[in-house]
Design an enzyme around this catalytic site. Structure first.
Site, PDB file in Angstrom:
ATOM      1  N   ASP A   9     -11.969 -22.237   4.836  1.00 44.65           N
ATOM      2  CA  ASP A   9     -12.483 -22.711   6.134  1.00 44.65           C
ATOM      3  C   ASP A   9     -11.710 -23.937   6.614  1.00 44.65           C
ATOM      4  OD1 ASP A   9     -14.094 -22.793   8.331  1.00 44.65           O
ATOM      5  OD2 ASP A   9     -15.828 -23.645   7.306  1.00 44.65           O
ATOM      6  N   ASN A  35      -9.259 -23.803   9.337  1.00 38.76           N
ATOM      7  CA  ASN A  35      -7.965 -23.554   9.999  1.00 38.76           C
ATOM      8  C   ASN A  35      -7.973 -24.039  11.443  1.00 38.76           C
ATOM      9  OD1 ASN A  35      -7.337 -22.211   7.667  1.00 38.76           O
ATOM     10  ND2 ASN A  35      -7.514 -20.157   8.538  1.00 38.76           N
ATOM     11  N   ARG A  76      -9.897 -26.368  12.887  1.00 38.67           N
ATOM     12  CA  ARG A  76      -9.910 -27.845  12.995  1.00 38.67           C
ATOM     13  C   ARG A  76      -8.545 -28.425  12.657  1.00 38.67           C
ATOM     14  NH1 ARG A  76     -15.077 -28.258   9.481  1.00 38.67           N
ATOM     15  NH2 ARG A  76     -14.658 -26.023   9.437  1.00 38.67           N
ATOM     16  N   ASN A 125     -16.752 -12.482  12.224  1.00 36.79           N
ATOM     17  CA  ASN A 125     -15.571 -12.993  12.932  1.00 36.79           C
ATOM     18  C   ASN A 125     -15.199 -12.145  14.163  1.00 36.79           C
ATOM     19  OD1 ASN A 125     -13.870 -14.215   9.935  1.00 36.79           O
ATOM     20  ND2 ASN A 125     -15.184 -15.303  11.370  1.00 36.79           N
TER      21      ASN A 125
HETATM   22  C1  FPP Z   1     -11.972 -20.046   8.803  1.00 33.33           C
HETATM   23  O1  FPP Z   1     -11.428 -21.105   9.545  1.00 33.33           O
HETATM   24  C2  FPP Z   1     -10.949 -19.099   8.475  1.00 33.33           C
HETATM   25  C3  FPP Z   1     -10.918 -17.817   8.885  1.00 33.33           C
HETATM   26  C4  FPP Z   1     -11.941 -17.215   9.763  1.00 33.33           C
HETATM   27  C5  FPP Z   1      -9.820 -16.918   8.535  1.00 33.33           C
HETATM   28  C6  FPP Z   1      -9.180 -17.149   7.197  1.00 33.33           C
HETATM   29  C7  FPP Z   1      -7.857 -16.517   7.250  1.00 33.33           C
HETATM   30  C8  FPP Z   1      -6.720 -17.032   6.737  1.00 33.33           C
HETATM   31  C9  FPP Z   1      -6.660 -18.231   5.908  1.00 33.33           C
HETATM   32  C10 FPP Z   1      -5.467 -16.316   6.988  1.00 33.33           C
HETATM   33  C11 FPP Z   1      -5.056 -15.508   5.817  1.00 33.33           C
HETATM   34  C12 FPP Z   1      -5.778 -14.240   5.784  1.00 33.33           C
HETATM   35  C13 FPP Z   1      -5.271 -13.121   5.255  1.00 33.33           C
HETATM   36  C14 FPP Z   1      -6.153 -11.974   5.163  1.00 33.33           C
HETATM   37  C15 FPP Z   1      -3.903 -12.942   4.780  1.00 33.33           C
HETATM   38  P1  FPP Z   1     -12.006 -21.393  10.990  1.00 33.33           P
HETATM   39  O2  FPP Z   1     -11.168 -20.674  11.983  1.00 33.33           O
HETATM   40  O3  FPP Z   1     -13.451 -21.032  11.071  1.00 33.33           O
HETATM   41  O4  FPP Z   1     -11.806 -22.924  11.098  1.00 33.33           O
HETATM   42  P2  FPP Z   1     -12.718 -23.948  11.912  1.00 33.33           P
HETATM   43  O5  FPP Z   1     -14.099 -23.881  11.303  1.00 33.33           O
HETATM   44  O6  FPP Z   1     -12.044 -25.271  11.667  1.00 33.33           O
HETATM   45  O7  FPP Z   1     -12.700 -23.541  13.341  1.00 33.33           O
END
Ligand code: FPP
Length: 245
Positions: free
Chosen positions: A22, A24, A26, A70
């Site tokens: 989690d 990415n 931010r 998602n």
């Molecule tokens: C959560 O961060 C992350 C995800 C929903 C996706 C995770 C995916 C990856 C790390 C890419 C690699 C994946 C594969 C299958 C190769 P968020 O977007 O919810 O972050 P935030 O809470 O900060 O907005």
């Protein structure tokens, strides 16, 4: 040569770490970049973490790549996450296969595009004979949905007379889950400071140690994994009993 671990060491050495990757979005926002660049950097963190997990002696790494929830994100972001799975398998499959990694992809297959289904089949088939390390990617995965799918299959088997209701135990039920044959995670890590499981491995995490780290996923590295493992080593796991002490 490394000395054999004592049984006490073994009790504090995890085999299976599962991660909710989690933060990415931010991470990207802090740089005023689009969220998709955060996800792209997240793939780099995943690469580092697979290597680190092997170096630290783990047998299993399970990561949450795309949840059934998602789909509620903007279409561009959903497409970018699917593209990253395509890219990851295209770029890394041969190296993972050569390194002895067995790749599994768990989650709901229905509703996925045919080329994604091909990618999943290719990754699993290419690495099916490997056993040095196990990478499981939860993609289009939700823990509640997994349990419902398992219950449905179990009910079908009961109706077909293949199993009697009296024979259904927790072990039998676990054999109907996507994770059949895999050990339960010793540790579930969530990055980014959020304190939730968010529908990840709900059945399997019954006795997992939960470790919440403040690091955003794109910054995750071997040191962060070591930190989670050392936190695990300090906890007393009792599995509902009273423990040995
Ligand atoms: C959560 O961060 C992350 C995800 C929903 C996706 C995770 C995916 C990856 C790390 C890419 C690699 C994946 C594969 C299958 C190769 P968020 O977007 O919810 O972050 P935030 O809470 O900060 O907005």
């Amino acid at each position: 040569m490394v000395a054999a671990a004592s049984s006490e060491d073994a009790a504090h050495t995890p085999r299976h770490v599962a991660i909710i990757m989690d933060g990415n979005g931010r991470w990207a926002r802090q740089r005023m970049w689009p969220r998709t660049l955060g996800h792209r950097e997240g793939v780099e963190a995943l690469r580092r973490t697979v290597d680190a997990a092997g170096e630290l002696g783990l047998d299993h790494l399970t990561v949450f790549g795309f949840s059934t929830e998602n789909w509620r994100r903007p279409r561009d972001e959903v497409n970018a996450l699917f593209d990253l799975l395509r890219l990851y398998v295209d770029r890394d499959l041969e190296r993972l296969a050569a390194d002895g990694v067995r790749v599994r992809i768990i989650g709901e297959r229905e509703g996925l595009a045919p080329d994604i289904l091909d990618i999943i089949d290719r990754a699993e088939a290419r690495t099916a004979q490997n056993a040095s390390f196990n990478l499981t990617i939860a993609f289009n995965y939700g823990g509640q949905q997994e349990i419902v799918r398992a219950a449905r299959r179990l009910a079908e088997d009961a109706i077909a007379g293949k199993i009697c209701p009296d024979e259904i135990s927790a072990d039998v039920f676990a054999g109907y889950l996507d994770t059949r044959g895999l050990p339960a995670p010793d540790i579930v890590i969530r990055t980014s400071g959020e304190l939730r499981l968010s529908n990840f491995l709900l059945w399997q995490a019954a006795y997992s140690e939960l470790v919440f780290l403040d690091v955003l996923w794109p910054d995750f590295d071997k040191a962060a994994l070591e930190k989670a493992i050392s936190e695990f080593a300090q906890r007393g796991r009792r599995f509902g009993g009273l423990g040995g002490a």
